[in-house]
Design a protein around this motif. Sequence first.
Motif, mmCIF file in Angstrom:
data_model
loop_
_atom_site.group_PDB
_atom_site.id
_atom_site.type_symbol
_atom_site.label_atom_id
_atom_site.label_comp_id
_atom_site.label_asym_id
_atom_site.label_seq_id
_atom_site.Cartn_x
_atom_site.Cartn_y
_atom_site.Cartn_z
ATOM 1 N N MET A 1 37.805 38.954 53.036
ATOM 2 C CA MET A 1 38.187 39.498 51.700
ATOM 3 C C MET A 1 38.760 38.370 50.768
ATOM 4 N N LEU A 2 38.412 38.591 49.519
ATOM 5 C CA LEU A 2 39.082 37.554 48.495
ATOM 6 C C LEU A 2 39.932 38.101 47.944
ATOM 7 N N TYR A 3 41.071 37.015 47.732
ATOM 8 C CA TYR A 3 42.140 37.308 47.068
ATOM 9 C C TYR A 3 42.256 37.116 45.680
ATOM 10 N N SER A 4 43.030 37.583 44.746
ATOM 11 C CA SER A 4 42.833 37.738 43.536
ATOM 12 C C SER A 4 42.612 36.160 42.831
ATOM 13 N N ASP A 6 41.231 33.604 44.118
ATOM 14 C CA ASP A 6 39.877 33.095 44.556
ATOM 15 C C ASP A 6 38.892 33.755 43.467
ATOM 16 N N MET A 7 39.440 35.170 43.240
ATOM 17 C CA MET A 7 38.306 35.853 42.305
ATOM 18 C C MET A 7 38.439 35.272 40.771
ATOM 19 N N ASP A 8 39.755 34.906 40.379
ATOM 20 C CA ASP A 8 39.766 34.504 38.976
ATOM 21 C C ASP A 8 39.225 33.003 38.860
ATOM 22 N N VAL A 9 39.231 32.157 40.077
ATOM 23 C CA VAL A 9 38.630 30.860 40.096
ATOM 24 C C VAL A 9 37.111 31.124 39.908
ATOM 25 N N PHE A 57 39.207 25.544 31.583
ATOM 26 C CA PHE A 57 39.292 26.827 32.312
ATOM 27 C C PHE A 57 40.291 26.701 33.651
ATOM 28 N N LEU A 58 40.259 25.594 34.113
ATOM 29 C CA LEU A 58 40.774 25.370 35.614
ATOM 30 C C LEU A 58 41.803 24.401 35.890
ATOM 31 N N TRP A 59 42.573 24.059 34.582
ATOM 32 C CA TRP A 59 43.498 22.976 34.560
ATOM 33 C C TRP A 59 44.619 23.235 35.678
ATOM 34 N N GLN A 60 44.881 24.578 35.638
ATOM 35 C CA GLN A 60 46.193 24.814 36.561
ATOM 36 C C GLN A 60 45.736 25.208 38.046
ATOM 37 N N GLU A 61 44.410 25.539 38.488
ATOM 38 C CA GLU A 61 44.170 26.120 39.679
ATOM 39 C C GLU A 61 43.614 25.024 40.739
ATOM 40 N N ILE A 62 42.962 23.730 40.141
ATOM 41 C CA ILE A 62 42.151 23.105 40.953
ATOM 42 C C ILE A 62 42.664 21.712 40.684
#
Length: 74
Positions: A1-4, A6-9, A57-62
């Motif tokens: 199951m994907l967590y939120s 993961d889906m946001d990314v 888009f992803l500077w905070q997540e990756i």
Amino acid sequence: MLYSWDMDVWIKLCMAHFIGDFVIQPQSWTDHKLTYKIKSAALYYHLCVHLGLNLLFLWQEISMGGFALIILSH
């Protein structure tokens, strides 16, 4: 199951990819890339566009390693 997270990314990656390939990229870049392949300046412009969009888009997540992997795999 994907967590939120993961889906946001995943959604942000898809949005950045769509914008970079279909909204920002002019037809002339596509034609130039098809003609000149790896020697095409348009290829490198396109990579820079994708790098910028992914950073936006992803500077905070990756991490930076994640950015490098995304750009090199594109």
